[in-house]
Design a protein around this motif. Structure first.
Motif, PDB file in Angstrom:
ATOM      1  N   VAL A  87      27.404 -30.367  52.526  1.00  0.00           N
ATOM      2  CA  VAL A  87      26.285 -30.208  53.457  1.00  0.00           C
ATOM      3  C   VAL A  87      25.638 -31.570  53.652  1.00  0.00           C
ATOM      4  N   VAL A  88      25.500 -31.982  54.896  1.00  0.00           N
ATOM      5  CA  VAL A  88      24.959 -33.316  55.191  1.00  0.00           C
ATOM      6  C   VAL A  88      23.870 -33.204  56.239  1.00  0.00           C
ATOM      7  N   GLU A  89      22.680 -33.660  55.870  1.00  0.00           N
ATOM      8  CA  GLU A  89      21.558 -33.649  56.814  1.00  0.00           C
ATOM      9  C   GLU A  89      21.422 -35.007  57.492  1.00  0.00           C
ATOM     10  N   SER A  90      20.804 -34.989  58.645  1.00  0.00           N
ATOM     11  CA  SER A  90      20.481 -36.233  59.340  1.00  0.00           C
ATOM     12  C   SER A  90      19.302 -35.974  60.265  1.00  0.00           C
ATOM     13  N   GLY A  91      18.691 -37.067  60.712  1.00  0.00           N
ATOM     14  CA  GLY A  91      17.654 -36.941  61.725  1.00  0.00           C
ATOM     15  C   GLY A  91      16.234 -37.169  61.258  1.00  0.00           C
ATOM     16  N   GLY A  92      16.047 -37.432  59.978  1.00  0.00           N
ATOM     17  CA  GLY A  92      14.696 -37.678  59.495  1.00  0.00           C
ATOM     18  C   GLY A  92      14.165 -39.011  60.003  1.00  0.00           C
ATOM     19  N   GLY A  93      12.887 -39.249  59.739  1.00  0.00           N
ATOM     20  CA  GLY A  93      12.299 -40.510  60.150  1.00  0.00           C
ATOM     21  C   GLY A  93      10.795 -40.496  60.028  1.00  0.00           C
ATOM     22  N   LEU A  94      10.201 -41.549  60.565  1.00  0.00           N
ATOM     23  CA  LEU A  94       8.749 -41.708  60.551  1.00  0.00           C
ATOM     24  C   LEU A  94       8.222 -41.456  61.962  1.00  0.00           C
ATOM     25  N   VAL A  95       7.308 -40.512  62.075  1.00  0.00           N
ATOM     26  CA  VAL A  95       6.716 -40.180  63.372  1.00  0.00           C
ATOM     27  C   VAL A  95       5.213 -40.051  63.216  1.00  0.00           C
ATOM     28  N   GLN A  96       4.546 -39.947  64.340  1.00  0.00           N
ATOM     29  CA  GLN A  96       3.097 -39.751  64.326  1.00  0.00           C
ATOM     30  C   GLN A  96       2.765 -38.270  64.483  1.00  0.00           C
ATOM     31  N   ALA A  97       1.595 -37.908  64.049  1.00  0.00           N
ATOM     32  CA  ALA A  97       1.149 -36.527  64.196  1.00  0.00           C
ATOM     33  C   ALA A  97       1.210 -36.117  65.664  1.00  0.00           C
ATOM     34  N   GLY A  98       1.722 -34.915  65.878  1.00  0.00           N
ATOM     35  CA  GLY A  98       1.883 -34.408  67.228  1.00  0.00           C
ATOM     36  C   GLY A  98       3.252 -34.667  67.828  1.00  0.00           C
ATOM     37  N   ASP A  99       4.019 -35.545  67.209  1.00  0.00           N
ATOM     38  CA  ASP A  99       5.361 -35.858  67.708  1.00  0.00           C
ATOM     39  C   ASP A  99       6.352 -34.756  67.344  1.00  0.00           C
ATOM     40  N   SER A 100       7.549 -34.928  67.850  1.00  0.00           N
ATOM     41  CA  SER A 100       8.644 -33.991  67.559  1.00  0.00           C
ATOM     42  C   SER A 100       9.795 -34.731  66.897  1.00  0.00           C
ATOM     43  N   LEU A 101      10.606 -33.971  66.188  1.00  0.00           N
ATOM     44  CA  LEU A 101      11.770 -34.514  65.505  1.00  0.00           C
ATOM     45  C   LEU A 101      12.790 -33.389  65.386  1.00  0.00           C
ATOM     46  N   ARG A 102      14.053 -33.732  65.474  1.00  0.00           N
ATOM     47  CA  ARG A 102      15.089 -32.724  65.276  1.00  0.00           C
ATOM     48  C   ARG A 102      15.993 -33.138  64.141  1.00  0.00           C
ATOM     49  N   LEU A 103      16.125 -32.263  63.177  1.00  0.00           N
ATOM     50  CA  LEU A 103      17.032 -32.466  62.054  1.00  0.00           C
ATOM     51  C   LEU A 103      18.333 -31.730  62.319  1.00  0.00           C
TER      52      LEU A 103
ATOM     53  N   LEU B 272       4.211 -31.974  64.926  1.00  0.00           N
ATOM     54  CA  LEU B 272       4.259 -32.309  63.511  1.00  0.00           C
ATOM     55  C   LEU B 272       2.898 -32.723  62.982  1.00  0.00           C
ATOM     56  N   LYS B 273       2.658 -32.355  61.737  1.00  0.00           N
ATOM     57  CA  LYS B 273       1.395 -32.647  61.070  1.00  0.00           C
ATOM     58  C   LYS B 273       1.664 -33.502  59.831  1.00  0.00           C
ATOM     59  N   PRO B 274       0.681 -34.250  59.375  1.00  0.00           N
ATOM     60  CA  PRO B 274       0.892 -35.037  58.147  1.00  0.00           C
ATOM     61  C   PRO B 274       1.341 -34.170  56.977  1.00  0.00           C
ATOM     62  N   GLU B 275       0.893 -32.946  56.913  1.00  0.00           N
ATOM     63  CA  GLU B 275       1.302 -32.064  55.811  1.00  0.00           C
ATOM     64  C   GLU B 275       2.758 -31.611  55.910  1.00  0.00           C
ATOM     65  N   ASP B 276       3.429 -31.956  56.990  1.00  0.00           N
ATOM     66  CA  ASP B 276       4.866 -31.685  57.091  1.00  0.00           C
ATOM     67  C   ASP B 276       5.692 -32.776  56.418  1.00  0.00           C
TER      68      ASP B 276
ATOM     69  N   GLN C 175      10.458 -30.515  50.229  1.00  0.00           N
ATOM     70  CA  GLN C 175       9.717 -30.822  49.020  1.00  0.00           C
ATOM     71  C   GLN C 175       8.830 -32.028  49.280  1.00  0.00           C
ATOM     72  N   ALA C 176       7.546 -31.803  49.210  1.00  0.00           N
ATOM     73  CA  ALA C 176       6.576 -32.872  49.398  1.00  0.00           C
ATOM     74  C   ALA C 176       6.331 -33.562  48.060  1.00  0.00           C
ATOM     75  N   PRO C 177       5.843 -34.790  48.081  1.00  0.00           N
ATOM     76  CA  PRO C 177       5.583 -35.508  46.830  1.00  0.00           C
ATOM     77  C   PRO C 177       4.649 -34.725  45.919  1.00  0.00           C
ATOM     78  N   GLY C 178       5.068 -34.548  44.682  1.00  0.00           N
ATOM     79  CA  GLY C 178       4.247 -33.866  43.706  1.00  0.00           C
ATOM     80  C   GLY C 178       4.194 -32.361  43.834  1.00  0.00           C
ATOM     81  N   LYS C 179       5.008 -31.822  44.738  1.00  0.00           N
ATOM     82  CA  LYS C 179       5.003 -30.369  44.943  1.00  0.00           C
ATOM     83  C   LYS C 179       6.395 -29.805  44.724  1.00  0.00           C
ATOM     84  N   GLY C 180       6.439 -28.511  44.599  1.00  0.00           N
ATOM     85  CA  GLY C 180       7.723 -27.848  44.440  1.00  0.00           C
ATOM     86  C   GLY C 180       8.420 -27.657  45.764  1.00  0.00           C
ATOM     87  N   ARG C 181       9.659 -27.281  45.689  1.00  0.00           N
ATOM     88  CA  ARG C 181      10.437 -27.022  46.894  1.00  0.00           C
ATOM     89  C   ARG C 181       9.931 -25.757  47.574  1.00  0.00           C
ATOM     90  N   GLU C 182       9.840 -25.795  48.891  1.00  0.00           N
ATOM     91  CA  GLU C 182       9.396 -24.625  49.612  1.00  0.00           C
ATOM     92  C   GLU C 182      10.323 -24.299  50.777  1.00  0.00           C
TER      93      GLU C 182
END
Length: 123
Positions: free
Chosen positions: A4-20, A84-88, A39-46
């Protein structure tokens, strides 16, 4: 053997879109269900979303419902992320499993995982 191979991540601003994207190799019966987790920093996988083999069933976490859309084309799954939101911000993982018993939103039910792709949303 399934890869399984993911791609498409990156750095965006709040309100932007991204496709993985998530490409799964191997027999299609082993990847009938494809899911996205994060999985966000310091948190469990969700759980984020999953989709069944023909796309007939999907499910989303409440936190992304209405903003994210999961889709697939055979053994490739996509996660369209809008508003997208910072909490994403998180590492996003794609996972695959055969159809069968168990809850598809539970990460422990998945046999095959990708290495993850970082999504960072700045405010």
């Amino acid at each position: 053997q399934v890869q399984v191979v993911e791609s498409g991540g990156g750095l965006v601003q709040a309100g932007d879109s991204l496709r993985l994207s998530c490409a799964a190799s191997g027999h299609s019966s082993l990847t009938s269900i494809m899911g996205w987790f994060r999985q966000a920093p310091g948190k469990g996988r969700e759980f984020v979303a999953y989709i069944t083999s023909s796309g007939e069933n999907t499910k989303y976490a409440d936190s992304v419902k209405g903003r994210f859309t999961i889709s697939r084309d055979k053994n490739t799954a996509y996660l369209q992320m809008n508003s997208l939101k910072p909490e994403d911000t998180a590492v996003y993982y794609c996972a695959a499993r055969p159809r069968g018993s168990g809850e598809y939103s539970l990460g422990r039910q998945y046999s095959y995982w990708g290495q993850g792709t970082q999504v960072t949303v700045s405010s």
